[in-house]
Design a protein around this motif. Structure first.
Motif, PDB file in Angstrom:
ATOM      1  N   PHE A  41       0.844  -1.303   0.257  1.00 37.32           N
ATOM      2  CA  PHE A  41      -0.075  -0.199   0.304  1.00 37.32           C
ATOM      3  C   PHE A  41       1.189   1.112   0.001  1.00 37.32           C
ATOM      4  O   PHE A  41       1.944   1.115   0.357  1.00 37.32           O
ATOM      5  CB  PHE A  41      -0.869   0.091   1.191  1.00 37.32           C
ATOM      6  CG  PHE A  41      -1.824  -1.036   1.219  1.00 37.32           C
ATOM      7  CD1 PHE A  41      -3.155  -1.101   0.454  1.00 37.32           C
ATOM      8  CD2 PHE A  41      -1.645  -2.267   1.914  1.00 37.32           C
ATOM      9  CE1 PHE A  41      -3.937  -2.043   0.692  1.00 37.32           C
ATOM     10  CE2 PHE A  41      -2.699  -3.427   1.994  1.00 37.32           C
ATOM     11  CZ  PHE A  41      -3.633  -3.256   1.352  1.00 37.32           C
ATOM     12  N   ASP A  42       0.326   2.419  -0.394  1.00 35.62           N
ATOM     13  CA  ASP A  42       0.961   3.532  -0.563  1.00 35.62           C
ATOM     14  C   ASP A  42       0.815   4.366   0.828  1.00 35.62           C
ATOM     15  O   ASP A  42       1.559   5.300   1.162  1.00 35.62           O
ATOM     16  CB  ASP A  42       0.594   4.300  -1.823  1.00 35.62           C
ATOM     17  CG  ASP A  42       0.692   3.768  -2.974  1.00 35.62           C
ATOM     18  OD1 ASP A  42       1.751   3.386  -3.030  1.00 35.62           O
ATOM     19  OD2 ASP A  42      -0.438   3.801  -3.635  1.00 35.62           O
ATOM     20  N   ALA A  43      -0.298   4.046   1.699  1.00 36.12           N
ATOM     21  CA  ALA A  43      -0.877   4.846   2.582  1.00 36.12           C
ATOM     22  C   ALA A  43      -1.594   4.025   3.417  1.00 36.12           C
ATOM     23  O   ALA A  43      -2.330   3.176   3.161  1.00 36.12           O
ATOM     24  CB  ALA A  43      -1.228   6.297   2.364  1.00 36.12           C
ATOM     25  N   VAL A  44      -1.839   4.580   4.842  1.00 43.76           N
ATOM     26  CA  VAL A  44      -2.560   3.961   5.883  1.00 43.76           C
ATOM     27  C   VAL A  44      -3.697   5.101   6.250  1.00 43.76           C
ATOM     28  O   VAL A  44      -3.236   6.382   6.630  1.00 43.76           O
ATOM     29  CB  VAL A  44      -2.077   3.513   6.944  1.00 43.76           C
ATOM     30  CG1 VAL A  44      -3.086   3.398   8.222  1.00 43.76           C
ATOM     31  CG2 VAL A  44      -1.303   2.245   6.923  1.00 43.76           C
ATOM     32  N   MET A  45      -4.903   5.088   6.332  1.00 46.89           N
ATOM     33  CA  MET A  45      -5.888   5.786   6.817  1.00 46.89           C
ATOM     34  C   MET A  45      -7.028   5.204   7.707  1.00 46.89           C
ATOM     35  O   MET A  45      -7.918   4.684   6.901  1.00 46.89           O
ATOM     36  CB  MET A  45      -6.533   6.755   5.660  1.00 46.89           C
ATOM     37  CG  MET A  45      -7.037   8.023   6.015  1.00 46.89           C
ATOM     38  SD  MET A  45      -7.425   9.306   4.681  1.00 46.89           S
ATOM     39  CE  MET A  45      -8.309  10.602   5.413  1.00 46.89           C
ATOM     40  N   SER A  46      -6.541   5.329   8.919  1.00 47.62           N
ATOM     41  CA  SER A  46      -7.359   4.257   9.801  1.00 47.62           C
ATOM     42  C   SER A  46      -7.403   4.791  11.197  1.00 47.62           C
ATOM     43  O   SER A  46      -7.306   4.142  12.147  1.00 47.62           O
ATOM     44  CB  SER A  46      -6.873   2.891   9.741  1.00 47.62           C
ATOM     45  OG  SER A  46      -7.894   1.902  10.312  1.00 47.62           O
ATOM     46  N   ALA A  47      -7.947   6.104  11.292  1.00 49.76           N
ATOM     47  CA  ALA A  47      -7.833   6.792  12.665  1.00 49.76           C
ATOM     48  C   ALA A  47      -6.883   6.456  13.550  1.00 49.76           C
ATOM     49  O   ALA A  47      -6.613   6.100  14.622  1.00 49.76           O
ATOM     50  CB  ALA A  47      -9.023   6.154  13.540  1.00 49.76           C
ATOM     51  N   MET A  48      -5.417   6.648  12.883  1.00 51.43           N
ATOM     52  CA  MET A  48      -4.353   5.976  13.447  1.00 51.43           C
ATOM     53  C   MET A  48      -3.694   7.450  14.072  1.00 51.43           C
ATOM     54  O   MET A  48      -3.375   8.422  13.384  1.00 51.43           O
ATOM     55  CB  MET A  48      -3.375   5.392  12.514  1.00 51.43           C
ATOM     56  CG  MET A  48      -1.993   4.922  13.009  1.00 51.43           C
ATOM     57  SD  MET A  48      -0.962   4.194  11.892  1.00 51.43           S
ATOM     58  CE  MET A  48      -1.784   2.399  11.767  1.00 51.43           C
ATOM     59  N   THR A  49      -3.240   6.987  15.510  1.00 42.27           N
ATOM     60  CA  THR A  49      -2.526   8.401  16.045  1.00 42.27           C
ATOM     61  C   THR A  49      -1.196   8.347  15.509  1.00 42.27           C
ATOM     62  O   THR A  49      -0.450   7.248  15.385  1.00 42.27           O
ATOM     63  CB  THR A  49      -2.687   8.159  17.612  1.00 42.27           C
ATOM     64  OG1 THR A  49      -3.985   7.785  18.128  1.00 42.27           O
ATOM     65  CG2 THR A  49      -1.925   9.048  18.271  1.00 42.27           C
ATOM     66  N   ASP A  50      -0.880   9.730  15.428  1.00 40.77           N
ATOM     67  CA  ASP A  50       0.600   9.872  14.883  1.00 40.77           C
ATOM     68  C   ASP A  50       1.502   9.737  16.068  1.00 40.77           C
ATOM     69  O   ASP A  50       1.429  10.446  17.201  1.00 40.77           O
ATOM     70  CB  ASP A  50       0.695  11.403  14.431  1.00 40.77           C
ATOM     71  CG  ASP A  50       1.907  11.687  13.784  1.00 40.77           C
ATOM     72  OD1 ASP A  50       3.043  10.967  14.069  1.00 40.77           O
ATOM     73  OD2 ASP A  50       2.319  12.954  13.285  1.00 40.77           O
ATOM     74  N   LYS A  51       2.343   8.816  16.075  1.00 35.00           N
ATOM     75  CA  LYS A  51       3.147   8.639  17.385  1.00 35.00           C
ATOM     76  C   LYS A  51       4.641   8.574  16.759  1.00 35.00           C
ATOM     77  O   LYS A  51       5.103   8.405  15.707  1.00 35.00           O
ATOM     78  CB  LYS A  51       2.888   7.433  17.925  1.00 35.00           C
ATOM     79  CG  LYS A  51       1.535   7.018  18.464  1.00 35.00           C
ATOM     80  CD  LYS A  51       1.335   7.871  19.709  1.00 35.00           C
ATOM     81  CE  LYS A  51       1.910   7.170  21.112  1.00 35.00           C
ATOM     82  NZ  LYS A  51       1.805   8.115  22.337  1.00 35.00           N
ATOM     83  N   LYS A  52       5.603   9.032  17.931  1.00 37.94           N
ATOM     84  CA  LYS A  52       6.918   9.114  17.340  1.00 37.94           C
ATOM     85  C   LYS A  52       7.417   7.885  16.712  1.00 37.94           C
ATOM     86  O   LYS A  52       8.077   7.645  15.898  1.00 37.94           O
ATOM     87  CB  LYS A  52       7.806   9.560  18.469  1.00 37.94           C
ATOM     88  CG  LYS A  52       7.451  11.306  18.728  1.00 37.94           C
ATOM     89  CD  LYS A  52       7.980  11.855  17.590  1.00 37.94           C
ATOM     90  CE  LYS A  52       8.113  13.408  18.053  1.00 37.94           C
ATOM     91  NZ  LYS A  52       8.437  14.258  16.766  1.00 37.94           N
ATOM     92  N   ALA A  53       7.179   6.748  17.492  1.00 37.40           N
ATOM     93  CA  ALA A  53       7.569   5.444  17.055  1.00 37.40           C
ATOM     94  C   ALA A  53       7.123   4.848  15.902  1.00 37.40           C
ATOM     95  O   ALA A  53       7.616   4.294  14.882  1.00 37.40           O
ATOM     96  CB  ALA A  53       7.185   4.415  18.221  1.00 37.40           C
ATOM     97  N   ARG A  54       5.774   5.363  15.573  1.00 34.33           N
ATOM     98  CA  ARG A  54       5.228   5.117  14.225  1.00 34.33           C
ATOM     99  C   ARG A  54       5.785   5.820  12.962  1.00 34.33           C
ATOM    100  O   ARG A  54       5.788   5.417  11.849  1.00 34.33           O
ATOM    101  CB  ARG A  54       3.870   5.273  14.200  1.00 34.33           C
ATOM    102  CG  ARG A  54       2.851   4.246  15.085  1.00 34.33           C
ATOM    103  CD  ARG A  54       1.393   4.507  15.241  1.00 34.33           C
ATOM    104  NE  ARG A  54       0.779   3.375  16.260  1.00 34.33           N
ATOM    105  CZ  ARG A  54      -0.371   3.543  16.664  1.00 34.33           C
ATOM    106  NH1 ARG A  54      -1.160   4.783  16.246  1.00 34.33           N
ATOM    107  NH2 ARG A  54      -1.136   2.686  17.241  1.00 34.33           N
ATOM    108  N   GLU A  55       6.449   6.826  13.438  1.00 38.05           N
ATOM    109  CA  GLU A  55       6.977   7.692  12.260  1.00 38.05           C
ATOM    110  C   GLU A  55       8.360   7.170  11.979  1.00 38.05           C
ATOM    111  O   GLU A  55       8.709   7.694  10.825  1.00 38.05           O
ATOM    112  CB  GLU A  55       7.292   9.056  13.057  1.00 38.05           C
ATOM    113  CG  GLU A  55       5.884  10.118  13.262  1.00 38.05           C
ATOM    114  CD  GLU A  55       6.333  11.397  13.817  1.00 38.05           C
ATOM    115  OE1 GLU A  55       7.621  11.712  14.135  1.00 38.05           O
ATOM    116  OE2 GLU A  55       5.361  12.241  14.122  1.00 38.05           O
ATOM    117  N   GLU A  56       8.753   6.047  12.438  1.00 39.66           N
ATOM    118  CA  GLU A  56       9.908   5.339  12.006  1.00 39.66           C
ATOM    119  C   GLU A  56       9.678   4.717  10.802  1.00 39.66           C
ATOM    120  O   GLU A  56      10.273   4.236   9.988  1.00 39.66           O
ATOM    121  CB  GLU A  56      10.485   4.676  13.239  1.00 39.66           C
ATOM    122  CG  GLU A  56      11.136   5.437  14.279  1.00 39.66           C
ATOM    123  CD  GLU A  56      11.794   4.648  15.454  1.00 39.66           C
ATOM    124  OE1 GLU A  56      11.538   3.307  15.318  1.00 39.66           O
ATOM    125  OE2 GLU A  56      12.218   5.097  16.459  1.00 39.66           O
TER     126      GLU A  56
END
Length: 324
Positions: free
Chosen positions: A135-150
């Motif tokens: 996939f090119d992206a995720v759109m699923s009410a996902m909280t932006d977290k520093k760990a996920r930004e990795e």
């Protein structure tokens, strides 16, 4: 429930010239509308109606897209369904996706002159699927977290805090966060809410109370079922979703909400973002620019208003704005 059943109805409207050229092939119409604009030819922008809001494509924003995405005519988006009102099915037994995320995605895609193609995946597999190139992206009410930004880059589009979903009348009397100490609660696995619950165990310890028994489920619908069946005293989830479920499930007769800082503990509304693949350079900038243009012309606010959640709106689309 009427609005949620019609939320996924998105109609592509084109000029007579485009309709003649493309016939009923909606995807082809979307791409042909963008190409003349890039070549300097005179053409009316393609328009798409999302929740009653007409969105026109912008050739300048289309030009910001990576070439591979322009040629494909779509952005492949992974989402976890259901998590109403962010993502849900149009009706019982349907596989057609609707919801806040879906409709905002369609609006962003329409402004960019491409289609946001949503596909269901389990929540804890969303980021790995993007990293694997599925996939090119995720759109699923996902909280932006520093760990996920990795793993991905986030284009933040709303702010929302957590809340409790409880049985009608709140029979277990949950008023403050430590009221769940010694009780069983449900949560969706892999979410920010699960991490917050882990942190709340320290509050129980400080007050000399027994720990929370946390039951994590792959889908929030399963966490809600645990509450409905009496296996848990509460479900910990996004406050917007909690309110929506309480208002709509069984005509609003089954669930209640317990919201506010006293009930959820020390926290603040967190940015929710579109997780964009780091392997598609330029895509996050194009998505951010399109989202900002929707904010600026009022389309973004109208779509949120249609879901009765204007309070989660933010004034500016930011990239990687995690609070932690």
């Amino acid at each position: 429930m009427t609005s949620s059943r019609t939320a996924g109805t998105i109609r592509l409207l084109t000029s007579t010239a485009l309709a003649t050229a493309c016939g009923l092939a909606l995807t082809a119409c979307g791409s042909s509308a963008a190409d003349p604009a890039r070549s300097g030819a005179s053409a009316s922008p393609a328009t798409t109606v999302v929740k009653g809001v007409t969105i026109a494509s912008d050739p300048k924003l289309t030009d910001k897209l990576p070439e591979a995405v322009r040629k494909a005519g779509k952005v492949r988006v992974a989402t976890d369904v259901p998590y109403p009102p962010f993502e849900m099915y149009v009706s019982e037994g349907s596989q057609e996706i609707t919801g806040i995320d879906h409709d905002l995605g369609q609006a962003i895609g329409a402004r960019l002159g491409v289609r946001f193609e949503f596909t269901g995946q389990k929540f804890d597999g969303l980021l790995p699927a993007v990293q694997a190139g599925k996939f090119d992206a995720v759109m699923s009410a996902m909280t932006d977290k520093k760990a996920r930004e990795e793993a991905v880059d986030f284009v933040d589009y709303v702010n929302a805090g957590p809340g409790w979903l409880v049985k009608e009348g709140n029979p277990d009397g949950i008023k403050v966060v430590t009221d769940v100490c010694g009780k069983s609660v449900s949560v969706q696995a892999g979410t920010n809410h699960q991490k917050i619950l882990d942190q709340r165990q320290e509050l129980c310890k400080q007050e000399g109370k027994p720990p929370i028994t946390v039951l994590a489920f792959p889908k929030d619908s399963e966490a809600q079922l645990a509450l409905r069946s009496g296996k848990v005293s509460a479900d910990f989830l996004d406050e917007v979703t909690a309110a929506y479920v309480a208002d709509t499930a069984d005509g609003g007769s089954t669930f209640d909400t317990v919201l506010g800082k006293a009930a959820v503990g020390p926290t603040s509304a967190s940015p929710i973002g579109i997780g964009v693949s780091k392997s598609v350079p330029g895509l996050k900038e194009a998505v951010r620019a399109a989202l900002q243009s929707l904010m600026d012309d009022g389309s973004y606010g109208k779509i949120l208003d249609a879901y009765h959640v204007p309070s989660i709106a933010i004034p500016q689309a930011t990239i990687n704005g995690a609070l932690d």
